[in-house]
Every structure is written in C-alpha cells, then in structure tokens.
Design an enzyme around this catalytic site. Structure first.
Site, mmCIF file in Angstrom:
data_model
loop_
_atom_site.group_PDB
_atom_site.id
_atom_site.type_symbol
_atom_site.label_atom_id
_atom_site.label_comp_id
_atom_site.label_asym_id
_atom_site.label_seq_id
_atom_site.Cartn_x
_atom_site.Cartn_y
_atom_site.Cartn_z
ATOM 1 N N ASP A 1 21.887 25.052 -7.273
ATOM 2 C CA ASP A 1 22.446 24.930 -5.942
ATOM 3 C C ASP A 1 22.597 26.362 -5.395
ATOM 4 O O ASP A 1 22.539 27.325 -6.156
ATOM 5 C CB ASP A 1 23.797 24.222 -6.120
ATOM 6 C CG ASP A 1 24.694 24.407 -4.944
ATOM 7 O OD1 ASP A 1 24.293 24.006 -3.843
ATOM 8 O OD2 ASP A 1 25.804 24.959 -5.121
ATOM 9 N N ASP B 1 25.045 27.762 -2.264
ATOM 10 C CA ASP B 1 26.419 28.187 -1.966
ATOM 11 C C ASP B 1 27.365 27.858 -3.119
ATOM 12 O O ASP B 1 27.351 26.738 -3.637
ATOM 13 C CB ASP B 1 26.948 27.472 -0.711
ATOM 14 C CG ASP B 1 26.248 27.942 0.552
ATOM 15 O OD1 ASP B 1 25.013 27.817 0.609
ATOM 16 O OD2 ASP B 1 26.927 28.420 1.467
HETATM 17 P P1 IMP Z 1 24.452 24.254 -1.026
HETATM 18 O O1 IMP Z 1 25.768 24.540 -1.672
HETATM 19 O O2 IMP Z 1 23.433 25.300 -1.354
HETATM 20 O O3 IMP Z 1 23.970 22.870 -1.272
HETATM 21 O O4 IMP Z 1 24.656 24.444 0.566
HETATM 22 C C1 IMP Z 1 25.603 23.711 1.282
HETATM 23 C C2 IMP Z 1 25.924 24.414 2.573
HETATM 24 O O5 IMP Z 1 24.768 24.692 3.341
HETATM 25 C C3 IMP Z 1 26.764 23.555 3.492
HETATM 26 O O6 IMP Z 1 28.110 23.616 3.183
HETATM 27 C C4 IMP Z 1 26.470 24.162 4.853
HETATM 28 O O7 IMP Z 1 27.384 25.198 5.121
HETATM 29 C C5 IMP Z 1 25.091 24.781 4.732
HETATM 30 N N1 IMP Z 1 24.056 24.092 5.532
HETATM 31 C C6 IMP Z 1 23.253 24.685 6.429
HETATM 32 N N2 IMP Z 1 22.391 23.809 6.944
HETATM 33 C C7 IMP Z 1 22.635 22.635 6.387
HETATM 34 C C8 IMP Z 1 22.033 21.339 6.518
HETATM 35 O O8 IMP Z 1 21.078 21.110 7.272
HETATM 36 N N3 IMP Z 1 22.559 20.361 5.757
HETATM 37 C C9 IMP Z 1 23.572 20.587 4.889
HETATM 38 N N4 IMP Z 1 24.155 21.772 4.731
HETATM 39 C C10 IMP Z 1 23.687 22.802 5.468
HETATM 40 MG MG MG Z 2 27.204 24.449 -3.424
#
Ligand code: IMP
Ligand code: MG
Length: 455
Positions: free
Chosen positions: A156, A158
């Site tokens: 993942d 973020d």
């Molecule tokens: P992950 O933790 O890498 O899965 O990213 C999640 C974060 O990506 C979300 O909390 C959003 O802040 C950001 N985000 C940006 N664009 C999108 C989208 O199109 N769908 C979902 N999350 C997005």
């Molecule tokens: Mg995440």
C-alpha cells in the site's frame, strides 16, 4: 434490541479485528494469573520475578502453540471440499477467513517476546499491537520457509511506504529495503488507492524509489522491470520504464484486465458512482462536513475543505458506513456486478471501483506472465496461463488498513498473505525481519548442500 445492535455494530464491530481480540482474550488469562504486579516494585524477591516471567512466557507460548494447531485444523478443513462442517476456529471466531499458509505462532511469539518483553510486563497485558506483530512475524516466517517461496510483495502507499499524504522521498529508509527485494528476484507491486490517470502524478508520489531503481548499478534490467504501480485500487497500471519521462509507462487496460474485470459494465460503474456521489453529498449536508466532493473517472470521494482542516474521525466513519449501506442496498449494488470499496483514508473518504483484491490479482497475473517469459515460455490469456499465476501463498501484501469496514487493504486478504503495519517505520522493521529470515534460509540451504551440520 435493534438500537442496541446498531450501537454495538456502529461503535464496535467495524473497529475490531475479532481474531486479534480473541487471541488477546486468551493471553489475558495467564497475564492475570501470573503477572504478580507487587513483584515489580517491592524489590524483595528478584528470583521470583524471573520465575513469574518464565511462567508467563511458557503459558503464552503454550496458548499460541494451541492456536497454531487450530489454524492447521482450519487449513485442513478449508481445503477439504467434502467436509460440510465449519472448523473449530470458525466456530470460535465466526469472521475468520481463509488462510494461505500455516502460521508458526509459537516461534513468532518467542521472537516478538525477545524484542518487546511481553512476558516481563506486570501491569500491561498482551495488547492488540503485540498480537498484530506476532501475527506479522508468523506470516513472514511462513512465506520464507523454503527458498523462493515469496515471489511477490505488494505494498500500500499512504502510511505504509510514506506518511499519510506524503511522498516517497530519496532519503526514505524503505527504498534500500525495496531494492533489496528486487535484488532477490522478488516482484514488487505498489497497490494504492490513489487514483491518477497519468504517470507524472505517480512519479510525484514515488520519485525517490523510481530514481533509485533507475540509477541502481547492480539491478539487472529484468529486476528493474519487476516493479509495477497499480493505482485506484485496481484501475490504472503503470510499469517501470527507464526511457519514459516519468520512469513509468501506462499499460492499456486491454493488456491486464482479468476476464471478470473486463465484464464490469460501464453503465453499472456510472450508476454506482452516481449513487455514491449523491450519498456523499447528503453526508456533507447532514454532518455539516468541512469537505468538498471529488468525482473521478473510477472513484468519488470527499476531501477536506480547506485542505488543512481535519474532518472528525467519527464523521469519516459515519460517512463510510452510510455510503457502504446505501450502495449495498441500491439496485446496482444488489446486482453485485461491479465490486467497490468505500473506505476512510484518515483525512478523507473514497468510494473506488474495484478493490485491492483485484489490484493484487492483477499483479499476480502480470508477474506470472513475466516469470514465464523469463523462462522462455510465452503465455497468453486462458490456456496454460493458470499455472504461471503467482499464488496466494507466494504473495505478501503489506498495508495499514485491515479493519473490516472502511479499510481498503482488508480485501487483499482474500487473494494472498498479508502483514498489517501501523507506520512506514514498522514497514522498515518488517522488511528487515523478512530479509533476516531469507538470509537465514539461504545459509541453511548452503549448509545442507555442503553437508555441514548433518548427521
Ligand atoms: P493508499 O493508502 O495508498 O491506499 O491511499 C489512500 C489515499 O489515497 C486516500 O486516503 C486518499 O487520500 C488518496 N486518494 C487519491 N485519489 C484517490 C482515489 O481516486 N481513490 C481513493 N483514494 C485516493
Ligand atoms: Mg494506506
């Protein structure tokens, strides 16, 4: 009764992992019986303190050994198509899902106890985080039991690779660890919800890693090609490409959609996003959220407005649960033709088309084909491809969102093994533990090959 149920559900069940809570409950018994809090401060009997620590360690180990045996039974049960009965574990923890490997929990406990001194604690019982980390250790022990068994690691973005909303900067300690995986011929997929249609946006988030791969003197061209980015859960695929301006090149959907994904109907996708958009708008109004709506081609979300404001966690969770229910009950949701994922991103809420189980599945297929090619076999969709697809037991997904509702990494559990981390620092620790286990495994194989230490 209904109200009581709703309170229980809304306040608790989406924020609890039943398996972890159950193990925590089992460990609480020896903690209460053997913790002897007075021994920690009366200073009278040091040897008794050591004795109680040993006793607690022995009891915790025994409990985790028993759970390990129960998982073995669950594995045998899930793999037996003729057995209509649930396993003992399923009866005790009804939400338990399938396992891809056995879990050496006793050994994992001993490892974590040597780092976290769980058995030495007199006042703080084995916690949720202790159990989460024991499960992680057991899982990475399981995927490294034989050399080459870990073929694919997906991450993942973020909170896992970088702090929420930040980017993978060149100084990040996670970068050399990811390069080390590539050097060991392990494929890497970055499976993020962040959904962008162009390479420049992913480059902005991942530039430290992409540049490090590009300039690495010792990675082979194949190893460099062993990184892909799966964005928007399962909507946009980019592969590493040294000749592209942003070091990433988009891969057309026709080259990677699974047959099931190719059948997702465009009008159903639009109807689903329309319903989600309407519900999110209603939440902004009813909860008076400092947020604006963001509609994308494969997602719809609410983001804070102004961007620096923090939407209360309770409001984010309420929004996720409302939109999830509204979609499940809508005509398009009931038809179950298009999977979706509604989740709380910490500062925002998004509804994405597809989910990470599909994102990881695409990585398993993409790299399965690549491995076949490396071995001189050309595979195309359908015939002969199945045996090359990387299997769940050879896949590890690392993420931070594993609570059942409103957590997007949770879905990856249905297609591969997982590790649940809580910060990028924990990802670094996990990767170091993983590398240590793979080195140990390599040394053992060499010893056996050279006949050292054998009878
Ligand atoms: P992950 O933790 O890498 O899965 O990213 C999640 C974060 O990506 C979300 O909390 C959003 O802040 C950001 N985000 C940006 N664009 C999108 C989208 O199109 N769908 C979902 N999350 C997005
Ligand atoms: Mg995440």
């Amino acid at each position: 009764m209904t109200t009581r149920y709703r309170v229980e559900y809304a306040l608790k069940s989406h924020r609890r992992d039943q398996f972890i809570e159950w193990i925590k409950g089992l460990l609480a018994v020896p903690f209460v019986l053997y913790s002897s809090p007075h021994g920690a401060f009366d200073g009278k009997d040091i040897s008794r303190l050591a004795q109680t620590r040993e006793e607690a360690h022995r009891r915790y180990s025994e409990i985790l050994h028993d759970v390990e045996v129960m998982i073995d039974d669950h594995l045998a049960n899930q793999n037996d198509p003729n057995n209509p009965f649930p396993s003992k574990l399923k009866l005790l923890v009804p939400t338990i899902g399938p396992f891809f490997t056995r879990l050496p929990l006793e050994a994992a406990f001993k490892y974590q106890d040597s780092r976290r001194y769980i058995s030495s604690r007199r006042f703080v019982s084995p916690s949720f985080n202790d159990v989460r980390l024991i499960l992680n250790s057991a899982q990475i022990m399981a995927v490294t039991t034989t050399p080459g068994s870990l073929q694919l690691a997906t991450f993942d973005g973020d909170v896992t690779l970088y702090d929420d909303g930040q980017s993978l900067e060149p100084s990040s300690p996670v970068i050399p660890r990811l390069l080390d995986l590539l050097r060991r011929d392990i494929k890497i997929g970055i499976v993020t919800a962040a959904g962008y249609t162009t390479a420049d946006k992913y480059h902005a988030r991942l530039h430290g890693l992409l540049s490090a791969i590009d300039s690495s003197p010792d990675l082979t061209p194949t190893q460099k090609q062993s990184l892909i980015v799966m964005g928007g859960e399962a909507n946009y695929l980019f592969r590493f490409s040294p000749s592209s301006p942003h070091l990433l090149s988009p891969v057309p959907r026709s080259e990677w959609l699974t047959p099931e994904m190719a059948a997702w109907d465009e009008s159903a996708i639009t109807a689903l996003l329309d319903t989600a958009e309407q519900t999110l708008q209603e939440c902004i109004r009813s909860l008076n959220l400092p947020a604006v709506l963001l509609r994308k081609d494969r997602a719809v979300g609410i983001i804070p407005d102004p961007p620096t404001v923090r939407i209360p966690r309770e409001s984010l969770e309420e929004t996720v649960l409302v939109v999830q229910k509204a979609l499940e009950l809508s005509p398009v949701g009931r038809a179950k033709k298009v999977p979706f994922c509604a989740f709380n991103g910490g500062r925002d809420v998004f509804v994405d088309i597809g989910d990470k189980s599909w994102g990881v599945t695409v990585c398993q297929r993409w790299f399965g084909r690549q491995i076949a090619q490396e071995q001189g076999v050309q595979v195309t969709e359908g015939e002969g491809e199945e045996k090359w697809i990387i299997k769940g037991q050879n896949t590890l997904h690392v993420g931070d969102q594993f609570l059942s509702a409103g957590a997007n990494d949770f879905r990856a559990r249905s297609v591969g093994t997982t590790a649940w981390i809580a910060s990028p620092e924990e990802t670094v620790e996990l990767l170091d533990e993983l590398a240590g286990l793979m080195d140990k495994e390599k040394r053992m194989v060499l010893r056996v090959r050279n006949g050292v230490g054998m009878e």
